[in-house]
Design an enzyme around this catalytic site. Structure first.
Site, PDB file in Angstrom:
ATOM      1  N   ASP A  28       7.185  82.625 -42.159  1.00  0.00           N
ATOM      2  CA  ASP A  28       7.719  83.047 -43.040  1.00  0.00           C
ATOM      3  C   ASP A  28       6.529  84.032 -43.871  1.00  0.00           C
ATOM      4  O   ASP A  28       5.949  83.421 -44.710  1.00  0.00           O
ATOM      5  CB  ASP A  28       9.051  82.439 -43.725  1.00  0.00           C
ATOM      6  CG  ASP A  28       9.952  82.580 -42.972  1.00  0.00           C
ATOM      7  OD1 ASP A  28       9.758  82.594 -41.853  1.00  0.00           O
ATOM      8  OD2 ASP A  28      10.630  81.879 -43.787  1.00  0.00           O
ATOM      9  N   ASP A  63      22.106  86.760 -38.987  1.00  0.00           N
ATOM     10  CA  ASP A  63      21.955  86.417 -40.073  1.00  0.00           C
ATOM     11  C   ASP A  63      22.927  86.101 -40.885  1.00  0.00           C
ATOM     12  O   ASP A  63      24.209  87.304 -40.967  1.00  0.00           O
ATOM     13  CB  ASP A  63      21.350  86.790 -41.273  1.00  0.00           C
ATOM     14  CG  ASP A  63      19.543  87.000 -40.391  1.00  0.00           C
ATOM     15  OD1 ASP A  63      19.204  85.898 -39.600  1.00  0.00           O
ATOM     16  OD2 ASP A  63      18.969  87.845 -40.622  1.00  0.00           O
TER      17      ASP A  63
END
EC number: 5.3.1.16
Length: 244
Positions: A8, A129
């Site tokens: 990330d 998500d």
């Protein structure tokens, strides 16, 4: 069964967030390219990358870091975060990405996703998500009223290569994958599903080897790998030979 290590990116560095909160970022490696090479050297065969700044900004922000990652590893890389147009998609695929992950745009402009699937067969994944079963967008900053399965079903038959399903309430807190909702999603659609969010320990790796989990393409691991809670060699050996 593929175990995807995660990188990330925030401000050019390799970080992990807690519950998707940009203010709760732990820096694990200031050199994402070196981290990508380290994962390859550990035996991983794929890589999952997210441009966190890009997800909030709605455009690619950590492009230089992603370029460096692509140069550093031979493994296929999938990238999400801030990719919102066909031009963005084509640009990244031209640079050598294996897959582009579309999240917010899958909610805002599903026709773009379908057009991308036609233009770039096998190269488009959808990131779903969810918080409390509802789909979140704009880097998880905004909630929608869409149910996870409802959104996923919109793309059946469109040519989506995979769905990356993240339970935000589990992300970065090492509480284990939400197996019930993940497997329910995988059973509800014909698109391959990759589990994300909460993979915590070797117990989760063992859970991936059970017969009911074989409908998944794989799972993504972040903090548990960086913290040493998952042993790469042992995990990859456990998953060896399982279908993906």
């Amino acid at each position: 069964m593929i175990l995807f290590p995660a990188i990330d990116l925030k401000d050019g560095q390799c970080v992990r967030l807690k519950l998707g909160d940009m203010e709760q970022a732990t820096i694990y490696n200031p050199d994402p390219a070196a981290q990508a090479k380290a994962f390859e050297d550990q035996g991983f065969t794929h890589l999952h990358v997210v441009d966190l700044n890009g997800a909030f900004a709605g455009e690619s922000v950590n492009g230089e870091a992603v370029d460096a990652i692509l140069k550093a590893t031979k493994n296929p890389v999938q990238l999400g975060g801030g990719i919102r147009s066909l031009d963005h998609i084509e640009n990244w695929l031209t640079k050598g990405l294996a897959r582009v992950i579309l999240g917010t745009v899958a909610v805002r402009d599903p026709e773009l996703v379908k057009a991308a699937c036609k233009a770039f067969p096998g190269k488009i994944a959808v990131g779903i998500d969810a918080r409390g079963g509802k789909v979140a967008v704009e880097g998880w900053a905004e909630a929608s009223e869409l149910e996870v399965v409802e959104l996923a079903k919109r793309f059946e038959g469109a040519g989506v290569a995979a769905i990356i399903y993240t339970d935000i309430d589990r992300d970065g807190v090492l509480t284990g994958i939400n197996w019930d909702s993940t497997l329910a999603l995988a059973a509800a659609v014909n698109i391959p599903v990759i589990a994300s969010g909460g993979l915590a320990s070797m117990d989760d790796i063992a859970r991936m080897t059970r017969p009911d989990a074989q409908i998944l393409e794989g799972a993504i691991s972040g903090r548990a790998l960086y913290d040493g809670r998952i042993d790469p060699a042992e995990a990859l050996e456990m998953l060896k030979g399982l279908p993906s």
